[in-house]
Motif scaffolding. Structure first.
Motif, PDB file in Angstrom:
ATOM      1  N   GLY A 161      44.827  56.338  30.777  1.00 32.55           N
ATOM      2  CA  GLY A 161      43.869  56.115  31.846  1.00 32.55           C
ATOM      3  C   GLY A 161      42.713  57.104  31.794  1.00 32.55           C
ATOM      4  N   LYS A 162      42.948  58.271  31.189  1.00 32.37           N
ATOM      5  CA  LYS A 162      41.917  59.304  31.056  1.00 32.37           C
ATOM      6  C   LYS A 162      41.810  59.778  29.610  1.00 32.37           C
ATOM      7  N   ALA A 163      42.270  58.953  28.682  1.00 35.15           N
ATOM      8  CA  ALA A 163      42.385  59.382  27.289  1.00 35.15           C
ATOM      9  C   ALA A 163      41.035  59.663  26.655  1.00 35.15           C
ATOM     10  N   ASN A 330      48.835  55.218  38.075  1.00 33.50           N
ATOM     11  CA  ASN A 330      47.609  54.489  38.383  1.00 33.50           C
ATOM     12  C   ASN A 330      46.631  54.532  37.205  1.00 33.50           C
ATOM     13  N   ASP A 331      45.651  53.636  37.235  1.00 32.29           N
ATOM     14  CA  ASP A 331      44.589  53.561  36.226  1.00 32.29           C
ATOM     15  C   ASP A 331      45.093  53.195  34.835  1.00 32.29           C
ATOM     16  N   THR A 332      46.178  52.437  34.761  1.00 27.83           N
ATOM     17  CA  THR A 332      46.664  51.922  33.489  1.00 27.83           C
ATOM     18  C   THR A 332      47.483  50.668  33.753  1.00 27.83           C
ATOM     19  N   MET A 360      46.978  45.932  37.934  1.00 24.21           N
ATOM     20  CA  MET A 360      46.746  45.808  36.494  1.00 24.21           C
ATOM     21  C   MET A 360      47.976  45.421  35.676  1.00 24.21           C
ATOM     22  N   ALA A 361      49.173  45.726  36.148  1.00 22.99           N
ATOM     23  CA  ALA A 361      50.354  45.670  35.275  1.00 22.99           C
ATOM     24  C   ALA A 361      51.220  44.429  35.444  1.00 22.99           C
ATOM     25  N   GLU A 362      50.735  43.436  36.192  1.00 23.36           N
ATOM     26  CA  GLU A 362      51.560  42.254  36.457  1.00 23.36           C
ATOM     27  C   GLU A 362      52.017  41.554  35.175  1.00 23.36           C
ATOM     28  N   ILE A 390      56.748  51.851  47.835  1.00 22.01           N
ATOM     29  CA  ILE A 390      55.495  52.212  47.173  1.00 22.01           C
ATOM     30  C   ILE A 390      55.823  53.055  45.945  1.00 22.01           C
ATOM     31  N   MET A 391      55.550  52.472  44.756  1.00 25.88           N
ATOM     32  CA  MET A 391      56.028  53.072  43.517  1.00 25.88           C
ATOM     33  C   MET A 391      54.944  53.703  42.648  1.00 25.88           C
ATOM     34  N   THR A 392      53.693  53.296  42.812  1.00 20.55           N
ATOM     35  CA  THR A 392      52.605  53.792  41.959  1.00 20.55           C
ATOM     36  C   THR A 392      51.458  54.277  42.831  1.00 20.55           C
ATOM     37  N   GLU A 393      50.807  55.354  42.431  1.00 19.85           N
ATOM     38  CA  GLU A 393      49.792  55.997  43.264  1.00 19.85           C
ATOM     39  C   GLU A 393      48.411  55.359  43.124  1.00 19.85           C
ATOM     40  N   TRP A 394      48.333  54.045  43.256  1.00 21.55           N
ATOM     41  CA  TRP A 394      47.029  53.378  43.271  1.00 21.55           C
ATOM     42  C   TRP A 394      46.285  53.737  44.553  1.00 21.55           C
TER      43      TRP A 394
END
Length: 435
Positions: A161-163, A330-332, A360-362, A390-394
């Motif tokens: 996500g920040k690569a 988040n962000d991936t 994004m991950a569906e 709530i599992m991901t910090e979107w």
């Protein structure tokens, strides 16, 4: 300089685009012809912030893709191995793709007159570059490492996500080379980046990568262990960590409590280091505890949910449960080792009906779980739900409020410290995993 990159995953595609941005000529090598076409069309094979823009800027100018090893090696000074090293069932890494790439490179180097540097950027356990990659290169090239070609280990330290940002603004650049000439070639590739280069040998460079990730994973599991204790004592673990993190020896980053860590790096790398240690007859108890805590942590979400619906005697059968967040972060769109996976498995085992949402991950999660209702928004997932995890910090989850009013039973279990129930206009039955 001229560089060839083997593999078009997260590390390969980002490295290729960023080396092109640094002014180098880049050739991507991939055996998947569809990926080759995609890259040559300027389209990123994966989602990564800023990657599409870089590929569009450099493709067909200083960046091309091919499946031809001979062409790529003949027209480059160095080749980076950026292929996957997936975990095996025993926790060790699968080197089959690395070995295949090394053999293909060896065959191509055999046809080349000039000195060529092979750079391992894939994450591999200490001694792999020298005891696996180097011998394969010598066997298939018929040449001598350190004389006819160079070998380097150059680990990556990129956040998904920040690569792209991390590549262009590195904390460190580590070059583990077998000779001075190889070190100079690889160091020169990074010359435009404002960061000194650490010169070491390949096995030390490999170890630096594993220790780096294992330490960060240890901080997370430590924070979760402390958080579980704090919850039993009625102490705000985030207040504790905010104070502890002011100590310059500790620092605040990676001390957030929650559902645990996932992704392609931390779980795999800690397990691989454990496996390497055990192969040498050493039992790494601390590292094993890091993994054990992380494996238990997400299931606490389900335990808390069952406690909250005690009027139903904890019976989950037929109950609609909203799972918000499927990506490991988040962000991936990456779901590898996502903490949502064991949670969904447990909920399905208990007979719950799962309504899941992730921005994004569906599509990735659909390949693992067919018996899940995939929703197009958080509101859709929450409608008539008896509970929410709530599992991901979107960031969009931080702004949820009236959407909770759509639930049949407003039980919310927060695994990422995103919700402040006191600031909501909608009253919910809220529980944090560690707070």
């Amino acid at each position: 300089m001229k560089v060839s990159i083997i593999g078009s995953g997260y590390v390969g595609s980002v490295s290729a685009a960023c080396f092109a941005e640094l002014g180098h000529e880049v050739i991507c090598i991939d055996i998947d012809e569809e990926k080759v076409k995609q890259i040559n069309a300027g389209v990123a094979p994966i989602w990564e912030e800023g990657l599409d823009e870089l590929l569009a800027r450099h493709t067909q100018k200083t960046l091309i893709a091919t499946s031809d090893y001979d062409y790529a090696v003949a027209n480059s000074d160095a080749s980076f191995i950026c292929v996957g090293t997936p975990s095996g069932e025993d926790g060790g890494i699968d080197l089959s793709i690395v070995k295949a790439a090394s053999a293909s490179l060896g065959r191509a180097i055999a046809k080349k007159e000039h000195y060529h540097v092979v750079v391992v950027k894939s994450t591999v356990v200490p001694e792999t570059t020298e005891k696996v990659v180097l011998p394969i290169l010598e066997e298939y090239s018929g040449k001598k490492a350190g004389r006819d070609f160079g070998v380097v280990m150059n680990p990556e330290f990129l956040r998904e996500g920040k690569a792209v940002y991390d590549f262009m603004h590195p904390d460190k650049i580590v070059v583990g080379a077998i000779d001075q000439r190889s070190f100079f070639v690889v160091s020169e590739l990074y010359r435009k980046l404002d960061r000194p280069v650490t010169h070491t040998n390949p096995r030390t460079a490999e170890m630096i990568k594993y220790v780096n990730n294992s330490f960060l994973a240890t901080k997370i599991s430590f924070a979760n262990e402390v958080g579980n204790i704090c919850k039993q004592l009625g102490i705000d673990t985030y207040e504790v960590m905010d104070a502890v993190g002011t100590d310059f020896r500790i620092e605040r980053q990676f001390l957030n409590c929650g559902a645990g860590f996932g992704g392609s790096c931390f779980p795999k790398d800690v397990k691989a280091l454990i496996g390497k240690a055990r192969d040498m007859g050493y039992a790494p108890q601390l590292l094993q505890s890091v993994v054990d805590i992380n494996n238990r942590q997400p299931l606490k979400m389900v335990e808390l949910l069952r406690e909250k619906i005690s009027d139903m005697k904890g019976d989950m059968k037929g109950k609609r449960i909203a799972v918000l967040g499927l990506a490991f972060k988040n962000d991936t769109d990456d779901i590898r080792e996502s903490r949502s996976i064991p949670v969904i498995e447990e909920l399905l085992r208990l007979g719950a009906d799962i309504a899941a949402y992730d921005p994004m991950a569906e599509e990735s999660m659909k390949k693992l779980f067919k018996d899940v209702t995939y929703c197009k928004s958080a509101s859709d997932a929450l409608t008539e739900a008896h509970g929410c995890l709530i599992m991901t910090e979107w960031n969009e989850f931080r702004n949820l409020d009236k959407e909770f009013g759509l639930m049949a039973s407003r039980v919310v279990i927060d695994g990422r410290h995103l919700i402040n129930p006191e600031k909501l206009s909608t009253q919910i039955d809220y529980q944090g995993i560690c707070w």
